[in-house]
Scaffold this active site. Structure first.
Site, PDB file in Angstrom:
ATOM      1  N   ALA A 207       4.563  -7.493  -2.067  1.00  0.00           N
ATOM      2  CA  ALA A 207       5.101  -8.939  -1.418  1.00  0.00           C
ATOM      3  C   ALA A 207       4.694  -8.560   0.013  1.00  0.00           C
ATOM      4  O   ALA A 207       4.171  -7.396   0.427  1.00  0.00           O
ATOM      5  CB  ALA A 207       6.457  -9.328  -2.007  1.00  0.00           C
ATOM      6  N   ASN A 208       5.355  -9.740   0.946  1.00  0.00           N
ATOM      7  CA  ASN A 208       5.349  -9.595   2.331  1.00  0.00           C
ATOM      8  C   ASN A 208       6.729 -10.029   2.825  1.00  0.00           C
ATOM      9  O   ASN A 208       7.494 -10.436   1.831  1.00  0.00           O
ATOM     10  CB  ASN A 208       4.100 -10.085   2.927  1.00  0.00           C
ATOM     11  CG  ASN A 208       4.083 -11.506   2.639  1.00  0.00           C
ATOM     12  OD1 ASN A 208       5.014 -12.304   2.840  1.00  0.00           O
ATOM     13  ND2 ASN A 208       2.808 -12.120   2.297  1.00  0.00           N
ATOM     14  N   ARG A 209       6.792 -10.174   4.260  1.00  0.00           N
ATOM     15  CA  ARG A 209       7.922 -10.500   4.595  1.00  0.00           C
ATOM     16  C   ARG A 209       8.137 -11.983   4.958  1.00  0.00           C
ATOM     17  O   ARG A 209       9.109 -12.287   5.760  1.00  0.00           O
ATOM     18  CB  ARG A 209       8.126  -9.627   5.896  1.00  0.00           C
ATOM     19  CG  ARG A 209       8.277  -8.209   5.773  1.00  0.00           C
ATOM     20  CD  ARG A 209       8.981  -7.481   6.934  1.00  0.00           C
ATOM     21  NE  ARG A 209       9.239  -6.059   6.879  1.00  0.00           N
ATOM     22  CZ  ARG A 209       8.309  -5.249   7.051  1.00  0.00           C
ATOM     23  NH1 ARG A 209       7.112  -5.520   7.426  1.00  0.00           N
ATOM     24  NH2 ARG A 209       8.527  -3.966   7.037  1.00  0.00           N
ATOM     25  N   SER A 210       7.273 -12.775   4.310  1.00  0.00           N
ATOM     26  CA  SER A 210       7.445 -14.304   4.871  1.00  0.00           C
ATOM     27  C   SER A 210       8.628 -14.801   4.182  1.00  0.00           C
ATOM     28  O   SER A 210       8.921 -14.522   3.147  1.00  0.00           O
ATOM     29  CB  SER A 210       6.042 -14.967   4.168  1.00  0.00           C
ATOM     30  OG  SER A 210       6.247 -16.008   4.227  1.00  0.00           O
ATOM     31  N   ALA A 273       1.987 -16.921   2.959  1.00  0.00           N
ATOM     32  CA  ALA A 273       1.348 -15.642   3.238  1.00  0.00           C
ATOM     33  C   ALA A 273       0.976 -14.936   1.989  1.00  0.00           C
ATOM     34  O   ALA A 273       1.763 -14.366   1.234  1.00  0.00           O
ATOM     35  CB  ALA A 273       2.426 -14.806   3.983  1.00  0.00           C
TER      36      ALA A 273
END
Length: 395
Positions: A207-210, A273
């Protein structure tokens, strides 16, 4: 809402703390907030906190020698564009229905000729009581607007309808009442928001930090301008914007399916994102760490490029807007991305700091006409400005 005036009455409820966040959102959108605090409301929030956020004096006393030197309650009643009661307790709603005028807040409501919006907050049994239902019917017949209440956990460890609407929901309702014309009425806009979670095994994912805060704000701002909005959201913790149809997904492939199902649309704003890669093969069981052995290799596969696919779709929206989250050469990379993806606009931002998950953003709008550099501002204002540009495009 630039320059609009809101008279905010805070009555007695444990949820009164949400009035502080609502005040902050209104101020950030350019509205002036004049706070009125009842005796009950002052049990839960202090006038000092409310005044600090509103930037204006808090009014509490009908019998104030200074405040009433010029019949201040009449002046206050005529001042706003909208009167908002948030939270509106069961007791306060009863006073409104009865036409009481035994304190400053109720006197203002009798003296005002401006629209009134109430946001009820109380225990579920109080909300369901026949007396409250009768009071709400009386207020509705007088033209009082209502936002909420929501269903959920109560302060007293019970669950049911009666929770005060979230600040973002109240803000959207206020925006709809204050903004007058709705230039996107009749338009359908697809918005994507948040991250995607690409599973590695049953307990791990890529995943990412969005946080989804910017995408959700955009969806709410478009709805406030009258658009019918379909929000396709990855896993987020931010509340759903008011007046928006939300489709929840986890993976990029699920997001693509949901986006295609939402077509046709007049515009698509791809603010999510989306993870560029997923694991080529998801493990059916948890991958165990074995002492002395190297970590298992992860073979990656490309995820579908949702922005590019929508830009080339047979049912392509007339306006396709993408986002470019960059850590270097922000504008140059965004210009190249717009050409590569085939979209109409790119909203580019530098995410090397605290933008992802943060409260503010500084973006560049890249289009065929060139590059616009927008100053750093709260994400809600970025959303409002982008929504206004979408409305201008269709005008």
């Amino acid at each position: 809402m630039q320059g609009k005036r809101v008279l905010l009455i805070v009555s007695g409820s444990v949820s009164a703390f949400k009035a502080l966040e609502l005040t902050r959102l209104l101020k950030r959108a350019g509205a002036r907030v004049t706070p009125v605090l009842t005796a009950g409301g002052a049990r839960f929030v202090t006038p000092h906190a409310l005044q600090a956020i509103a930037g204006e004096a808090v009014h509490e006393d009908l019998w104030s020698l200074s405040g009433e030197a010029d019949v201040g309650h009449i002046r206050l009643a005529r001042l706003p564009d909208l009167v908002v009661v948030a939270p509106a307790s069961a007791d306060f709603l009863a006073k409104m229905a009865q036409g009481r005028a035994d304190d400053l807040a109720t006197t203002l409501l009798l003296a005002t000729d401006k629209p009134v919006l109430v946001a009820p907050a109380m225990n579920w049994a109080m909300w369901a009581h026949s007396a409250t239902r009768a009071n709400m019917a009386v207020l509705a017949a007088r033209g009082v607007r209502v936002i909420g209440p929501n269903e959920g956990a109560m302060a007293e460890a019970e669950t049911g309808p009666g929770r005060l609407a979230e600040p973002a929901e109240m803000f959207a309702a206020i925006a709809r009442l204050l903004d007058g014309p709705r230039p996107l009425a009749g338009r359908h806009v697809l918005v994507t928001s948040g991250p995607t979670h690409e599973p590695i095994d049953p307990v791990r994912f890529i995943a990412n930090r969005s946080s989804g805060r910017q995408g959700h704000a955009i969806a709410g701002a478009l709805a406030a301008l009258g658009a019918r909005v379909t929000l396709v959201s990855g896993p987020v913790a931010v509340p759903d914007p008011a007046g928006v149809a939300v489709v929840r997904v986890e993976t990029a492939r699920q997001m693509l399916v949901a986006c295609e199902a939402a077509l046709p649309a007049d515009a698509a704003v791809c603010a999510a994102a989306v993870a560029d890669w997923r694991t080529a093969r998801e493990a059916g069981q948890k991958m165990k760490k074995v002492p002395g052995e190297a970590p298992p290799p992860l073979e990656l596969a490309l995820n579908p490029d949702i922005l590019a696919l929508l830009s080339a779709h047979a049912a392509r929206p007339p306006l396709v807007v993408g986002f470019a989250a960059e850590t270097e050469n922000v504008v140059e990379n965004a210009v190249a991305k717009r050409a590569r993806k085939g979209c109409d606009w790119i909203v580019a931002n530098d995410v090397s700091g605290d933008v992802m998950g943060g409260a503010e953003n500084a973006v560049h709008l890249v289009s065929a006409a060139g590059v616009e550099d927008w100053p750093r501002m709260p994400k809600e204002q970025v959303a409002a400005r982008l929504a206004a540009r979408v409305a201008e495009h269709f005008a």
